[in-house]
Design a protein around this motif. Sequence first.
Motif, PDB file in Angstrom:
ATOM      1  N   ARG A 113      30.662 -27.613 -12.892  1.00  0.00           N
ATOM      2  CA  ARG A 113      29.787 -26.705 -13.651  1.00  0.00           C
ATOM      3  C   ARG A 113      30.581 -25.631 -14.361  1.00  0.00           C
ATOM      4  NH1 ARG A 113      24.208 -25.677 -10.331  1.00  0.00           N
ATOM      5  NH2 ARG A 113      23.827 -27.892 -10.017  1.00  0.00           N
ATOM      6  N   ARG A 137      12.210 -33.380  -9.183  1.00  0.00           N
ATOM      7  CA  ARG A 137      12.155 -32.366  -8.135  1.00  0.00           C
ATOM      8  C   ARG A 137      11.041 -31.409  -8.518  1.00  0.00           C
ATOM      9  NH1 ARG A 137      17.887 -29.852  -6.353  1.00  0.00           N
ATOM     10  NH2 ARG A 137      16.584 -28.034  -5.940  1.00  0.00           N
ATOM     11  N   ARG A 193      25.819 -34.702  -2.325  1.00  0.00           N
ATOM     12  CA  ARG A 193      24.388 -34.494  -2.109  1.00  0.00           C
ATOM     13  C   ARG A 193      23.623 -35.644  -2.736  1.00  0.00           C
ATOM     14  NH1 ARG A 193      23.679 -27.946  -3.312  1.00  0.00           N
ATOM     15  NH2 ARG A 193      25.363 -27.348  -1.887  1.00  0.00           N
ATOM     16  N   PHE A 252      26.910 -31.371 -14.897  1.00  0.00           N
ATOM     17  CA  PHE A 252      26.217 -30.239 -14.282  1.00  0.00           C
ATOM     18  C   PHE A 252      25.698 -30.596 -12.893  1.00  0.00           C
ATOM     19  CE2 PHE A 252      22.330 -27.842 -13.343  1.00  0.00           C
ATOM     20  CZ  PHE A 252      22.771 -26.539 -13.520  1.00  0.00           C
ATOM     21  N   ARG A 253      25.088 -31.756 -12.762  1.00  0.00           N
ATOM     22  CA  ARG A 253      24.539 -32.156 -11.463  1.00  0.00           C
ATOM     23  C   ARG A 253      24.905 -33.601 -11.172  1.00  0.00           C
ATOM     24  NH1 ARG A 253      20.981 -29.652  -8.694  1.00  0.00           N
ATOM     25  NH2 ARG A 253      20.112 -28.537 -10.463  1.00  0.00           N
ATOM     26  N   THR A 254      25.777 -33.804 -10.197  1.00  0.00           N
ATOM     27  CA  THR A 254      26.211 -35.138  -9.815  1.00  0.00           C
ATOM     28  C   THR A 254      26.067 -35.256  -8.297  1.00  0.00           C
ATOM     29  OG1 THR A 254      28.448 -34.229  -9.766  1.00  0.00           O
ATOM     30  CG2 THR A 254      27.841 -35.481 -11.712  1.00  0.00           C
ATOM     31  N   GLU A 307      21.238 -36.169  -4.650  1.00  0.00           N
ATOM     32  CA  GLU A 307      20.363 -35.525  -5.630  1.00  0.00           C
ATOM     33  C   GLU A 307      19.311 -36.507  -6.141  1.00  0.00           C
ATOM     34  OE1 GLU A 307      20.421 -32.401  -6.637  1.00  0.00           O
ATOM     35  OE2 GLU A 307      22.406 -31.626  -6.105  1.00  0.00           O
ATOM     36  N   PHE A 339      30.671 -33.956  -6.056  1.00  0.00           N
ATOM     37  CA  PHE A 339      31.173 -32.862  -6.890  1.00  0.00           C
ATOM     38  C   PHE A 339      32.127 -31.999  -6.088  1.00  0.00           C
ATOM     39  CE2 PHE A 339      28.424 -29.656  -4.910  1.00  0.00           C
ATOM     40  CZ  PHE A 339      27.434 -30.455  -4.365  1.00  0.00           C
ATOM     41  N   GLU A 354      22.194 -22.624 -13.035  1.00  0.00           N
ATOM     42  CA  GLU A 354      23.050 -21.937 -12.053  1.00  0.00           C
ATOM     43  C   GLU A 354      24.501 -22.349 -12.204  1.00  0.00           C
ATOM     44  OE1 GLU A 354      21.835 -22.296  -7.935  1.00  0.00           O
ATOM     45  OE2 GLU A 354      23.905 -22.088  -7.247  1.00  0.00           O
ATOM     46  N   LEU A 355      25.349 -21.339 -12.208  1.00  0.00           N
ATOM     47  CA  LEU A 355      26.788 -21.576 -12.271  1.00  0.00           C
ATOM     48  C   LEU A 355      27.371 -21.403 -10.883  1.00  0.00           C
ATOM     49  CD1 LEU A 355      29.076 -22.008 -14.292  1.00  0.00           C
ATOM     50  CD2 LEU A 355      29.032 -19.573 -14.767  1.00  0.00           C
ATOM     51  N   GLU A 356      26.903 -20.392 -10.198  1.00  0.00           N
ATOM     52  CA  GLU A 356      27.436 -20.076  -8.876  1.00  0.00           C
ATOM     53  C   GLU A 356      26.428 -19.214  -8.135  1.00  0.00           C
ATOM     54  OE1 GLU A 356      31.356 -18.228  -8.961  1.00  0.00           O
ATOM     55  OE2 GLU A 356      30.908 -17.315  -7.036  1.00  0.00           O
ATOM     56  N   GLN A 382      33.462 -28.192  -4.915  1.00  0.00           N
ATOM     57  CA  GLN A 382      33.030 -26.804  -4.761  1.00  0.00           C
ATOM     58  C   GLN A 382      34.220 -25.894  -4.503  1.00  0.00           C
ATOM     59  OE1 GLN A 382      30.015 -27.233  -1.582  1.00  0.00           O
ATOM     60  NE2 GLN A 382      28.609 -26.379  -3.085  1.00  0.00           N
ATOM     61  N   ALA A 438      29.771 -19.181  -3.844  1.00  0.00           N
ATOM     62  CA  ALA A 438      29.938 -20.640  -3.866  1.00  0.00           C
ATOM     63  C   ALA A 438      29.796 -21.139  -5.296  1.00  0.00           C
ATOM     64  CB  ALA A 438      28.886 -21.305  -2.986  1.00  0.00           C
ATOM     65  N   ALA A 439      30.890 -21.707  -5.802  1.00  0.00           N
ATOM     66  CA  ALA A 439      30.896 -22.153  -7.200  1.00  0.00           C
ATOM     67  C   ALA A 439      31.152 -23.649  -7.271  1.00  0.00           C
ATOM     68  CB  ALA A 439      31.979 -21.413  -7.975  1.00  0.00           C
ATOM     69  N   GLY A 440      30.751 -24.268  -8.367  1.00  0.00           N
ATOM     70  CA  GLY A 440      31.027 -25.678  -8.598  1.00  0.00           C
ATOM     71  C   GLY A 440      32.129 -25.814  -9.649  1.00  0.00           C
TER      72      GLY A 440
HETATM   73  P1  ATP Z   1      20.899 -26.295  -7.626  1.00  0.00           P
HETATM   74  O1  ATP Z   1      19.776 -25.318  -7.412  1.00  0.00           O
HETATM   75  O2  ATP Z   1      21.377 -26.388  -9.044  1.00  0.00           O
HETATM   76  O3  ATP Z   1      20.685 -27.633  -6.967  1.00  0.00           O
HETATM   77  P2  ATP Z   1      22.118 -25.116  -5.354  1.00  0.00           P
HETATM   78  O4  ATP Z   1      21.497 -23.761  -5.357  1.00  0.00           O
HETATM   79  O5  ATP Z   1      21.607 -26.153  -4.444  1.00  0.00           O
HETATM   80  O6  ATP Z   1      22.153 -25.680  -6.850  1.00  0.00           O
HETATM   81  P3  ATP Z   1      24.427 -24.237  -3.962  1.00  0.00           P
HETATM   82  O7  ATP Z   1      24.036 -24.868  -2.693  1.00  0.00           O
HETATM   83  O8  ATP Z   1      24.290 -22.761  -4.118  1.00  0.00           O
HETATM   84  O9  ATP Z   1      23.667 -24.968  -5.172  1.00  0.00           O
HETATM   85  O10 ATP Z   1      25.901 -24.697  -4.316  1.00  0.00           O
HETATM   86  C1  ATP Z   1      26.867 -23.837  -4.867  1.00  0.00           C
HETATM   87  C2  ATP Z   1      27.382 -24.345  -6.191  1.00  0.00           C
HETATM   88  O11 ATP Z   1      27.829 -25.694  -6.086  1.00  0.00           O
HETATM   89  C3  ATP Z   1      26.355 -24.368  -7.304  1.00  0.00           C
HETATM   90  O12 ATP Z   1      26.236 -23.107  -7.902  1.00  0.00           O
HETATM   91  C4  ATP Z   1      26.962 -25.376  -8.256  1.00  0.00           C
HETATM   92  O13 ATP Z   1      27.958 -24.786  -9.069  1.00  0.00           O
HETATM   93  C5  ATP Z   1      27.618 -26.359  -7.318  1.00  0.00           C
HETATM   94  N1  ATP Z   1      26.735 -27.520  -7.126  1.00  0.00           N
HETATM   95  C6  ATP Z   1      25.712 -27.648  -6.259  1.00  0.00           C
HETATM   96  N2  ATP Z   1      25.142 -28.849  -6.357  1.00  0.00           N
HETATM   97  C7  ATP Z   1      25.807 -29.518  -7.331  1.00  0.00           C
HETATM   98  C8  ATP Z   1      25.694 -30.823  -7.902  1.00  0.00           C
HETATM   99  N3  ATP Z   1      24.797 -31.688  -7.468  1.00  0.00           N
HETATM  100  N4  ATP Z   1      26.545 -31.154  -8.897  1.00  0.00           N
HETATM  101  C9  ATP Z   1      27.488 -30.294  -9.323  1.00  0.00           C
HETATM  102  N5  ATP Z   1      27.641 -29.054  -8.825  1.00  0.00           N
HETATM  103  C10 ATP Z   1      26.828 -28.664  -7.833  1.00  0.00           C
END
Ligand code: ATP
Length: 458
Positions: free
Chosen positions: A327, A98, A193, A203-205, A195, A208, A280-282, A210, A322-324
């Motif tokens: 994460r 990315r 998503r 952390f990123r899957t 990704e 996931f 990012e956590l939330e 929310q 918005a939290a994951g």
């Molecule tokens: P990033 O910049 O890391 O892709 P984002 O800004 O797109 O995240 P948000 O759309 O704000 O994420 O989503 C809110 C929360 O959902 C994030 O803070 C994270 O905790 C969680 N989240 C988002 N995408 C993912 C993912 N692919 N895997 C796990 N958790 C996720």
Amino acid sequence: AADKIDSIVSLSKRRGFVYPCSEIYGGQRAAWDYGPLGVEMKENLKRQWWRYMVTSREDVVGLDSSVILAPEVWVASGHVATFSDPLTECTSCHKRFRADHLEEAYEEKHGKPPVNGLAELNCPNCGNKGTFTEPKQFSGLLSTHLGPTQDSGSVAYLRPETAQGIFTNFGQVLQTSRKKPPFGIAQVGKSFRNEITPGNFIFRTREFEQMEMEFFVKPGEDEEWQQYWMDQRWNWYTGLGMREENMRWYEHPAEKLSHYSKRTADIEYRFRFGGSEWGELEGVANRTDYDLKAHSKASGTDLTFFDQEAGERWTPYVIEPAAGVGRAMLAFLLDAYIEDEAPNAKGVMEKRTVMRLDPRLSPVKVAVLPLSRNPQLSPKAKGLATDLRKNWNIEFDDAGAIGRRYRRQDEIGTPFCVTVDFDTLDDNAVTVRERDTMKQERVSLDQIQAYLGSRLLG
Ligand code: ATP
């Protein structure tokens, strides 16, 4: 450090927090399954969030909407047009990245963005410089087809956020719950998503969970409410024991805000992945009246609010924390993981691994351990375990030396071990050992429920 992440990944697998998905088939890249301990911890996290955000408040209600919504929802919300990430490929090793992540990592390292954009960056994989292709937008929406045909008319999207199910139900919740702004609707559930670069463990899957809440307020009161929810969310993490030195706020610069946002601030955690320190956590976003207005317009359904006191009609502004779940779990695990020393059976100090989780998050609350496997002690201990199970998740373990059994519980964050020994048969009391201090206390059996209850809140 990165080796701490490695320790967490291996402990997770070894003890049953998180397993690689479909491992018997060689694994599904960047997908993970939550094992017996992981699912307990994840449920605890979600429960704590729900209590804090919903049931302990009079101004927030819950919702559980579908994962697959009407496709029109995603057109109106702007996701079909703009929910995409800039994809670039290294022309020398052909790895994809990315582009925004590459630039952010550069900025974190050098304290300023790369002046010439991607041309200035080295490939994190092969190290070559200036080998990236011009970024192309890549949709983050995962789609599927509903019904027997696979044409464009049958396309449906798996939700990339839970929020839209809240906006489309706004009018109905307003009517049936008899709430009025300022009030919120909360939802916990799976999102999907596509990704480009999933990874860094959970952390990123692509799939996931929310925990999101949309808080509807009067326009003009939005900035104050955003600050309020930023404070609340910070306090939720620290209240569950997360260390502030590992947390910070990140303000999204105006030019990088999502299409709906007036201001977004993220709580970041010091994950210490190789390559970047913070993640990012939330996010706490001010989504303005963007979504409600968009859905009003596209659906023809009025999603405004009539403010009787003021005698006026307006579209609420929305503040969204918005939290994951994954994460948050990873952050709490990293934050709790320490190595200290404890005396072994001979009184010699040895290294021990302790997960200093807040007891409310611990997957196992109490371990019941007979001092040794014995026809008198084991049944007594089993009976106690059965009693305690009415209230908590309990582990019974009578295999091996007591010291090793303590270590096993320390490693998974069990706050209390209760030992049944030969004295128990006479005095009807047990030894309670506390995880962090390793202090032991004798507690009588008729007091044990109350003793543990006062220490295991939630
Ligand atoms: P990033 O910049 O890391 O892709 P984002 O800004 O797109 O995240 P948000 O759309 O704000 O994420 O989503 C809110 C929360 O959902 C994030 O803070 C994270 O905790 C969680 N989240 C988002 N995408 C993912 C993912 N692919 N895997 C796990 N958790 C996720």
